[in-house]
Motif scaffolding. Structure first.
Motif, PDB file in Angstrom:
ATOM      1  N   SER A 148       2.095  -0.650  -4.801  1.00  0.00           N
ATOM      2  CA  SER A 148       3.521  -0.564  -5.104  1.00  0.00           C
ATOM      3  C   SER A 148       3.873  -0.818  -6.562  1.00  0.00           C
TER       4      SER A 148
ATOM      5  N   THR B 216     -12.594   5.127  -1.408  1.00  0.00           N
ATOM      6  CA  THR B 216     -11.179   5.450  -1.276  1.00  0.00           C
ATOM      7  C   THR B 216     -10.394   4.754  -2.367  1.00  0.00           C
TER       8      THR B 216
ATOM      9  N   VAL C  63      -6.861   3.353  -3.418  1.00  0.00           N
ATOM     10  CA  VAL C  63      -5.610   2.917  -2.811  1.00  0.00           C
ATOM     11  C   VAL C  63      -4.617   2.643  -3.936  1.00  0.00           C
ATOM     12  N   THR C  64      -3.492   3.366  -3.915  1.00  0.00           N
ATOM     13  CA  THR C  64      -2.449   3.099  -4.910  1.00  0.00           C
ATOM     14  C   THR C  64      -1.487   2.066  -4.331  1.00  0.00           C
TER      15      THR C  64
ATOM     16  N   ILE D 124       0.861  -1.190   0.000  1.00  0.00           N
ATOM     17  CA  ILE D 124       0.000   0.000   0.000  1.00  0.00           C
ATOM     18  C   ILE D 124       0.891   1.231   0.000  1.00  0.00           C
ATOM     19  N   MET D 125       0.690   2.082  -0.985  1.00  0.00           N
ATOM     20  CA  MET D 125       1.521   3.278  -1.097  1.00  0.00           C
ATOM     21  C   MET D 125       0.805   4.532  -0.588  1.00  0.00           C
ATOM     22  N   GLU D 126      -0.457   4.714  -1.007  1.00  0.00           N
ATOM     23  CA  GLU D 126      -1.160   5.945  -0.661  1.00  0.00           C
ATOM     24  C   GLU D 126      -2.666   5.742  -0.785  1.00  0.00           C
ATOM     25  N   CYS D 127      -3.420   6.547  -0.056  1.00  0.00           N
ATOM     26  CA  CYS D 127      -4.886   6.499  -0.106  1.00  0.00           C
ATOM     27  C   CYS D 127      -5.420   7.882  -0.454  1.00  0.00           C
ATOM     28  N   PHE D 128      -6.474   7.913  -1.271  1.00  0.00           N
ATOM     29  CA  PHE D 128      -7.107   9.168  -1.665  1.00  0.00           C
ATOM     30  C   PHE D 128      -8.610   9.056  -1.479  1.00  0.00           C
TER      31      PHE D 128
ATOM     32  N   LYS E  56     -11.389   7.101   3.575  1.00  0.00           N
ATOM     33  CA  LYS E  56      -9.929   7.077   3.651  1.00  0.00           C
ATOM     34  C   LYS E  56      -9.487   6.891   5.097  1.00  0.00           C
TER      35      LYS E  56
ATOM     36  N   SER F 121      -3.956   0.394  -8.834  1.00  0.00           N
ATOM     37  CA  SER F 121      -4.787   0.985  -7.793  1.00  0.00           C
ATOM     38  C   SER F 121      -6.085   0.209  -7.702  1.00  0.00           C
TER      39      SER F 121
ATOM     40  N   GLN G 220      -7.080   3.978   6.516  1.00  0.00           N
ATOM     41  CA  GLN G 220      -5.825   4.362   7.165  1.00  0.00           C
ATOM     42  C   GLN G 220      -5.765   3.851   8.605  1.00  0.00           C
TER      43      GLN G 220
END
Length: 192
Positions: free
Chosen positions: A130, A125, A127-128, A114-118, A141, A134, A145
């Protein structure tokens, strides 16, 4: 937790959850049977097993079970509704559920990918991951998180426990020899 009547350990390389596993999706076949799609860093594979059962099989292959992993997680973090699960502590493989693990539409994400959440509209949400991919999940979010934070907390506490255990060992400089004499029930401890 689900109860199974006759568990038979059927594990093969296709069903393995490893360090390259990014996420596990529920997937219904043309007959309406629930299966899984395992997404790896370099592709995906369909498996004829429910996500819950797939994870349970992987844990059993490693000497645990879904029940044991959830109970262990609860013992460390306290009782949670959506516990992260340690698949392999030494390799750092921790999965977190998008919702309750017993729900058929639960998606399992590998913490290390998991790299990032928007936040998106409609309480969703993005989720991007590795590998540049996505996934859009139902839920805020903040809730995703929070599950990530709990998974990191579980990882940290497990590593801390391991360090304490490893550092607490004392290597004795005294060798010993254990012997069970004929006709005796106990071993005798003899210092050399």
């Amino acid at each position: 937790m689900r109860k199974r009547k006759n568990f038979k350990l059927e594990m093969n390389i296709e069903k393995e959850i490893g360090q390259d596993t990014v996420l596990i999706l529920p997937d219904y076949d043309e007959n309406g049977c629930l299966n899984s799609v395992i997404y790896h860093t370099d592709g995906m594979i369909k498996v004829e097993s429910k996500p819950f059962d797939l994870i349970d099989t992987n844990l059993r292959f490693r000497g645990s079970s879904m029940r044991g992993a959830v109970e262990g997680s609860s013992a460390i973090l306290g009782k949670l509704n959506k516990n992260p699960v340690i698949i392999d502590r030494d390799k750092g493989i921790i999965l977190l559920p998008s919702k309750s693990a017993i729900l058929d539409d639960c998606v399992w994400l590998s913490l290390q990918h998991i790299m990032e959440c928007f936040s998106l509209e409609g309480n969703q949400t993005k989720v991007t991951l590795s590998n540049g991919s996505s996934i859009v999940l139902a839920g805020s979010k903040k809730s995703i998180q929070r599950r990530m934070e709990k998974a990191y907390e579980l990882q940290f506490k497990m590593e801390a426990q391991k360090r304490i255990f490893d550092n607490g060992r004392v290597i004795s400089e005294n060798a010993y020899h254990l012997v069970k004499q004929a006709g005796q029930v106990n071993y005798e401890h003899q210092v050399e």
